[in-house]
Design a protein around this motif. Structure first.
Motif, PDB file in Angstrom:
ATOM      1  N   UNK A   1       0.844  -1.195   0.000  1.00  0.00           N
ATOM      2  CA  UNK A   1       0.000   0.000   0.000  1.00  0.00           C
ATOM      3  C   UNK A   1       0.877   1.242   0.000  1.00  0.00           C
ATOM      4  N   UNK A   2       0.385   2.334  -0.566  1.00  0.00           N
ATOM      5  CA  UNK A   2       1.086   3.608  -0.455  1.00  0.00           C
ATOM      6  C   UNK A   2       1.236   3.928   1.027  1.00  0.00           C
ATOM      7  N   UNK A   3       2.462   4.298   1.445  1.00  0.00           N
ATOM      8  CA  UNK A   3       2.745   4.382   2.875  1.00  0.00           C
ATOM      9  C   UNK A   3       3.544   5.625   3.212  1.00  0.00           C
ATOM     10  N   UNK A   4       3.095   6.351   4.248  1.00  0.00           N
ATOM     11  CA  UNK A   4       3.810   7.508   4.774  1.00  0.00           C
ATOM     12  C   UNK A   4       4.698   7.016   5.919  1.00  0.00           C
ATOM     13  N   UNK A   5       5.986   6.804   5.598  1.00  0.00           N
ATOM     14  CA  UNK A   5       6.908   6.238   6.590  1.00  0.00           C
ATOM     15  C   UNK A   5       8.343   6.453   6.116  1.00  0.00           C
ATOM     16  N   UNK A   6       9.227   6.764   7.030  1.00  0.00           N
ATOM     17  CA  UNK A   6      10.657   6.772   6.719  1.00  0.00           C
ATOM     18  C   UNK A   6      11.254   5.498   7.297  1.00  0.00           C
ATOM     19  N   UNK A   7      12.201   4.908   6.572  1.00  0.00           N
ATOM     20  CA  UNK A   7      12.736   3.608   6.987  1.00  0.00           C
ATOM     21  C   UNK A   7      14.260   3.597   6.907  1.00  0.00           C
ATOM     22  N   UNK A   8      14.851   2.677   7.662  1.00  0.00           N
ATOM     23  CA  UNK A   8      16.289   2.433   7.607  1.00  0.00           C
ATOM     24  C   UNK A   8      16.520   0.959   7.318  1.00  0.00           C
ATOM     25  N   UNK A   9      17.294   0.693   6.274  1.00  0.00           N
ATOM     26  CA  UNK A   9      17.658  -0.686   5.918  1.00  0.00           C
ATOM     27  C   UNK A   9      19.096  -0.907   6.343  1.00  0.00           C
ATOM     28  N   UNK A  10      19.304  -1.811   7.296  1.00  0.00           N
ATOM     29  CA  UNK A  10      20.646  -2.030   7.844  1.00  0.00           C
ATOM     30  C   UNK A  10      21.108  -3.469   7.695  1.00  0.00           C
ATOM     31  N   UNK A  11      20.512  -4.175   6.738  1.00  0.00           N
ATOM     32  CA  UNK A  11      20.892  -5.569   6.504  1.00  0.00           C
ATOM     33  C   UNK A  11      20.691  -5.909   5.037  1.00  0.00           C
ATOM     34  N   UNK A  12      21.166  -7.078   4.661  1.00  0.00           N
ATOM     35  CA  UNK A  12      21.100  -7.534   3.273  1.00  0.00           C
ATOM     36  C   UNK A  12      19.691  -8.038   2.976  1.00  0.00           C
ATOM     37  N   UNK A  13      18.855  -7.171   2.415  1.00  0.00           N
ATOM     38  CA  UNK A  13      17.497  -7.547   2.044  1.00  0.00           C
ATOM     39  C   UNK A  13      17.140  -6.931   0.703  1.00  0.00           C
ATOM     40  N   UNK A  14      16.022  -7.387   0.140  1.00  0.00           N
ATOM     41  CA  UNK A  14      15.453  -6.795  -1.063  1.00  0.00           C
ATOM     42  C   UNK A  14      14.114  -6.172  -0.703  1.00  0.00           C
ATOM     43  N   UNK A  15      13.949  -4.896  -1.008  1.00  0.00           N
ATOM     44  CA  UNK A  15      12.679  -4.206  -0.813  1.00  0.00           C
ATOM     45  C   UNK A  15      12.017  -4.021  -2.174  1.00  0.00           C
ATOM     46  N   UNK A  16      10.899  -4.718  -2.369  1.00  0.00           N
ATOM     47  CA  UNK A  16      10.115  -4.591  -3.592  1.00  0.00           C
ATOM     48  C   UNK A  16       8.972  -3.626  -3.305  1.00  0.00           C
ATOM     49  N   UNK A  17       9.044  -2.440  -3.919  1.00  0.00           N
ATOM     50  CA  UNK A  17       8.004  -1.439  -3.692  1.00  0.00           C
ATOM     51  C   UNK A  17       6.693  -1.811  -4.379  1.00  0.00           C
ATOM     52  N   UNK A  18       6.759  -2.770  -5.267  1.00  0.00           N
ATOM     53  CA  UNK A  18       5.549  -3.379  -5.817  1.00  0.00           C
ATOM     54  C   UNK A  18       4.631  -2.356  -6.503  1.00  0.00           C
ATOM     55  N   UNK A  19       5.258  -1.336  -7.121  1.00  0.00           N
ATOM     56  CA  UNK A  19       4.473  -0.327  -7.817  1.00  0.00           C
ATOM     57  C   UNK A  19       3.813   0.692  -6.903  1.00  0.00           C
ATOM     58  N   UNK A  20       4.080   0.625  -5.600  1.00  0.00           N
ATOM     59  CA  UNK A  20       3.472   1.532  -4.624  1.00  0.00           C
ATOM     60  C   UNK A  20       4.399   2.706  -4.320  1.00  0.00           C
ATOM     61  N   UNK A  21       3.866   3.654  -3.528  1.00  0.00           N
ATOM     62  CA  UNK A  21       4.607   4.849  -3.141  1.00  0.00           C
ATOM     63  C   UNK A  21       5.010   4.766  -1.674  1.00  0.00           C
ATOM     64  N   UNK A  22       6.288   4.994  -1.421  1.00  0.00           N
ATOM     65  CA  UNK A  22       6.787   5.154  -0.054  1.00  0.00           C
ATOM     66  C   UNK A  22       7.232   6.600   0.069  1.00  0.00           C
TER      67      UNK A  22
END
Length: 306
Positions: free
Chosen positions: A91-112
């Motif tokens: 879902x479109x999401x109002x959030x700030x995030x920190x990625x501190x590990x080896x992962x894949x973030x798929x935004x899936x066509x949505x808005x962050x």
């Protein structure tokens, strides 16, 4: 100039040797192990490409899932993730995030996006980010901001991003702010007249002195600011960069710039290429320019308008 003030506060400049593969160094080698090359993060692996088939169809509520388990926030999904996990935004999401590990973030066509005085995504571990939109809608003119701030290593693919303005005659930051080492593919930076004005000043991508960026088939447009401000090293291939201001450049080489290679693409601006270094370090292999900086060498190819 404001960009020169920003460049002046960067950390120790180091020489970067270009190789066919991206070989990265940590932003602080005394505190962390060397960052892995972007090509080992796995964005192009079969597992990532097949992940959409594995996303759970569960009716559980949540804005993001980690390997099929849903979470109420993206950060909670990241915090619970193991190395190599996949996180998908739903879902479109109002959030700030920190990625501190080896992962894949798929935004899936949505808005962050975020409206807080912070970067929308901060990368502090080897990460892959793909397939969606990242906006920074902060309106505080005293805060430098970015849609994605890379402090370590990242692969970013098929991401469209922008930041808002404040109608202040001040430097706003960069949409992609790179202090680690990053590979961009099919990414877009744009400005929206409802979000920014000609008083706003932000760069499309900023590459710090100890960083390296590879940009392939990227489109970057700025209304007041440089499309690519490079104080480190970079390879540009098949990019479209248009700086819509008489004081801005498609490619700006900072005082600490390392090796910059332009392999192909279109670069538009009142001064499409500008060097602030004592000795220009940019090599143009091929490309089209609205005009060119006379001291930048051309080798092994032709440059339209040079």
């Amino acid at each position: 100039m404001r960009k020169k003030i920003l460049a002046g506060i960067l950390t120790i400049c180091m020489t970067i040797t270009m190789t066919p593969a991206m070989v990265f160094a940590s932003t602080d080698s005394s505190e962390r192990a060397p960052a892995p090359p972007a090509d080992v993060i796995g964005l192009d692996s079969a597992a990532v490409k097949d992940h959409t088939a594995k996303v759970s169809t569960s009716s559980e509520s949540g804005v993001a899932d980690r390997n099929g388990v849903f979470y109420p926030s993206v950060q909670e999904a990241i915090d619970s993730a193991q190395e190599g996990d996949f996180i998908t935004l739903h879902a479109d999401t109002n959030e700030s995030i920190t990625i501190d590990k080896h992962i894949t973030l798929d935004l899936n066509g949505k808005k962050l996006f975020t409206t807080e005085a912070t970067d929308t995504i901060t990368v502090e571990g080897p990460a892959a980010i793909k397939n969606g939109y990242v906006f920074n809608l902060t309106e505080n003119p005293s805060d430098l901001k970015s849609a994605i701030y890379v402090a370590y290593t990242a692969v970013i693919e098929d991401v469209t991003a922008t930041i808002s303005g404040t109608e202040q005659d001040d430097y706003q930051g960069a949409v992609f702010y790179v202090e680690g080492n990053t590979a961009f593919t099919n990414c877009e930076v744009f400005y929206d007249n409802e979000l920014v004005s000609k008083n706003d000043y932000f760069d499309g991508v900023y590459v710090a002195a100890d960083a390296h960026a590879e940009l392939s088939s990227c489109s970057i447009e700025t209304i007041s600011g440089d499309c690519a401000y490079i104080d480190g090293s970079a390879d540009l291939t098949g990019c479209y960069m248009a700086a819509d201001s008489e004081y801005s450049s498609a490619v700006y080489l900072g005082k600490n710039a390392g090796t910059v290679n332009i392999h192909s693409g279109y670069y538009y601006g009142d001064t499409p290429l500008y060097s602030d270094t004592a000795k220009p370090v940019c090599t143009i292999y091929e490309g089209e320019f609205s005009s060119a900086y006379e001291d930048i060498p051309v080798v092994d190819g032709s440059v339209s308008g040079y």
